[in-house]
Design a protein around this motif. Structure first.
Motif, mmCIF file in Angstrom:
data_model
loop_
_atom_site.group_PDB
_atom_site.id
_atom_site.type_symbol
_atom_site.label_atom_id
_atom_site.label_comp_id
_atom_site.label_asym_id
_atom_site.label_seq_id
_atom_site.Cartn_x
_atom_site.Cartn_y
_atom_site.Cartn_z
ATOM 1 N N VAL A 93 29.921 -44.889 -3.845
ATOM 2 C CA VAL A 93 30.503 -45.749 -4.875
ATOM 3 C C VAL A 93 29.885 -45.347 -6.213
ATOM 4 O O VAL A 93 28.732 -45.672 -6.500
ATOM 5 N N ASP A 125 35.533 -43.597 -7.494
ATOM 6 C CA ASP A 125 35.227 -43.573 -8.926
ATOM 7 C C ASP A 125 36.548 -43.521 -9.684
ATOM 8 O O ASP A 125 37.487 -42.854 -9.241
ATOM 9 N N GLN A 175 39.276 -47.908 -9.682
ATOM 10 C CA GLN A 175 38.149 -48.798 -9.951
ATOM 11 C C GLN A 175 37.449 -49.173 -8.645
ATOM 12 O O GLN A 175 38.075 -49.369 -7.608
ATOM 13 N N THR A 176 36.130 -49.271 -8.691
ATOM 14 C CA THR A 176 35.349 -49.412 -7.455
ATOM 15 C C THR A 176 35.681 -50.681 -6.678
ATOM 16 O O THR A 176 35.835 -50.638 -5.456
ATOM 17 N N GLY A 177 35.767 -51.823 -7.374
ATOM 18 C CA GLY A 177 35.982 -53.081 -6.667
ATOM 19 C C GLY A 177 37.282 -53.117 -5.900
ATOM 20 O O GLY A 177 37.315 -53.446 -4.706
ATOM 21 N N LEU A 196 37.236 -50.558 -2.903
ATOM 22 C CA LEU A 196 36.468 -51.007 -1.742
ATOM 23 C C LEU A 196 37.216 -52.079 -0.966
ATOM 24 O O LEU A 196 37.189 -52.108 0.274
ATOM 25 N N VAL A 241 25.640 -46.853 -3.263
ATOM 26 C CA VAL A 241 26.166 -47.630 -4.388
ATOM 27 C C VAL A 241 25.432 -47.204 -5.652
ATOM 28 O O VAL A 241 24.245 -47.479 -5.815
ATOM 29 N N ALA A 249 27.210 -47.058 -9.164
ATOM 30 C CA ALA A 249 28.238 -47.085 -10.204
ATOM 31 C C ALA A 249 27.706 -47.839 -11.418
ATOM 32 O O ALA A 249 26.822 -47.349 -12.116
ATOM 33 N N SER A 301 28.084 -55.891 -12.486
ATOM 34 C CA SER A 301 28.778 -54.767 -11.856
ATOM 35 C C SER A 301 28.107 -54.385 -10.541
ATOM 36 O O SER A 301 28.773 -54.171 -9.523
ATOM 37 N N ASP A 335 29.723 -54.580 -6.726
ATOM 38 C CA ASP A 335 29.827 -53.349 -5.932
ATOM 39 C C ASP A 335 29.040 -53.450 -4.624
ATOM 40 O O ASP A 335 29.517 -53.021 -3.567
ATOM 41 N N ARG A 373 30.846 -55.808 -2.114
ATOM 42 C CA ARG A 373 32.074 -55.212 -1.574
ATOM 43 C C ARG A 373 31.758 -53.983 -0.721
ATOM 44 O O ARG A 373 32.433 -53.728 0.280
ATOM 45 N N ALA A 374 30.737 -53.233 -1.113
ATOM 46 C CA ALA A 374 30.347 -52.073 -0.307
ATOM 47 C C ALA A 374 29.846 -52.504 1.066
ATOM 48 O O ALA A 374 30.073 -51.816 2.074
#
Length: 311
Positions: free
Chosen positions: A149, A177, A224-226, A229, A244, A246, A252, A256, A259-260
């Motif tokens: 991430v 990313d 976008q990461t969110g 994921l 992780v 990011a 942020s 992340d 969610r990761a």
């Protein structure tokens, strides 16, 4: 019983207080004392529930608060995306290709003619991307799937591809990313070009992967990461090892990390960079520590990296 015995000093204090009360208090005095005590208790309770905004600092969550929080309060910490059953690791790559790239490799016919003159043959740059933690965790976990991430130019992903290859592992690495960088980053990376608002970061990342011949092991999801994921969770794509790295502000990093964790296989390991930075306890470290506290995990340190083992 032992629990019913008062300490001698406290018992002596009670006897003195009782004697004083019998000798000195009239009936009217007793009423006054009772009213004073009631006023004191009400004032104390009011003060305990009052939290003036002007006295508040950056919000922190103490262990006591978490332990005694109600179910409604703990709902703030829940990320409720429903995950699908996990797909087999051998199907992870094709699942992402089908869902994101219409079933074809994004590396096919790369680079396009109008982009080729703008790229360097190789520009592999990162921060902490060759730390010992990568080899330590890959040897320990022997991951079939790694989710990264925050990728930037792919230095960490390329390093992990090399390490897994040296161990004889057929590991699929997914890089999440949006490849937009951050405002002003081109001041530090002047060799990267901007064309109609596109900073060419994704294309240079792809060129780096092509340069080290890792297109089969390194695949990317350029969003976008969110939201990405969440989608991996819904698709049943999980990682044995999740990095992780990011956004580095608290909010942020907090989003992340949570969610990761949803896409971490049971017993897997999650880790990241920048546990020790100038942001101190206002950035990544605060998010990591809060996540560990809420979920009952222990944070381990490997250089500048934090590690959470879910086993």
């Amino acid at each position: 019983m032992k629990e019913d015995r008062q300490p001698p000093l406290l018992h002596h204090h009670h006897r003195r207080l009782a004697a004083f009360t019998r000798k000195s208090f009239t009936k009217s005095t007793a009423y006054v004392v009772i009213l004073v005590l009631i006023s004191f208790v009400l004032g104390y309770l009011s003060a305990a529930s009052y939290h003036p905004r002007q006295h508040s600092q950056s919000p922190t969550i103490s262990q006591t608060t978490i332990v005694t929080a109600t179910a409604a309060e703990l709902d703030h910490y829940r990320f409720t995306t429903q995950c699908a059953d996990p797909v087999h690791p051998k199907l992870v790559r094709q699942t992402v290709l089908d869902r994101v790239f219409n079933g074809t490799s994004p590396y096919a016919s790369f680079p396009p003619p109008h982009i080729s003159p703008l790229l360097r043959e190789s520009r592999i740059k990162g921060w902490g991307s060759n730390g010992a933690v990568f080899g330590n965790l890959i040897r320990k976990v022997k991951p079939e799937t790694i989710i990264e991430v925050g990728t930037f130019l792919g230095a960490s992903a390329i390093n992990m591809a090399r390490l897994t290859r040296e161990l004889g592992l057929k590991t699929q690495i997914l890089c999440v990313d949006d490849f937009r960088g951050w405002p002003g980053f081109l001041d530090r990376f002047r060799e990267l070009k901007m064309v109609n608002g596109d900073v060419m970061l994704m294309y240079q990342f792809m060129q780096n992967v092509v340069h080290v011949n890792s297109t089969e092991s390194v695949l990317f999801v350029p969003f976008q990461t969110g939201t990405t994921l969440d989608k991996l969770c819904e698709w049943g794509v999980f990682g044995d090892l999740v990095e992780v790295d990011a956004g580095h502000d608290f909010h942020s990093a907090w989003i992340d990390i949570n969610r990761a964790y949803k896409v971490l296989r049971p017993g897997g390991v999650m880790f990241g960079h920048d546990y020790f930075t100038a942001a101190d306890n206002r950035g990544v470290r605060r998010a990591v520590n809060l996540f560990a506290k809420v979920n009952g995990f222990r944070v381990k340190i490997d250089g500048q990296h934090w590690v959470i083992d879910s086993a």
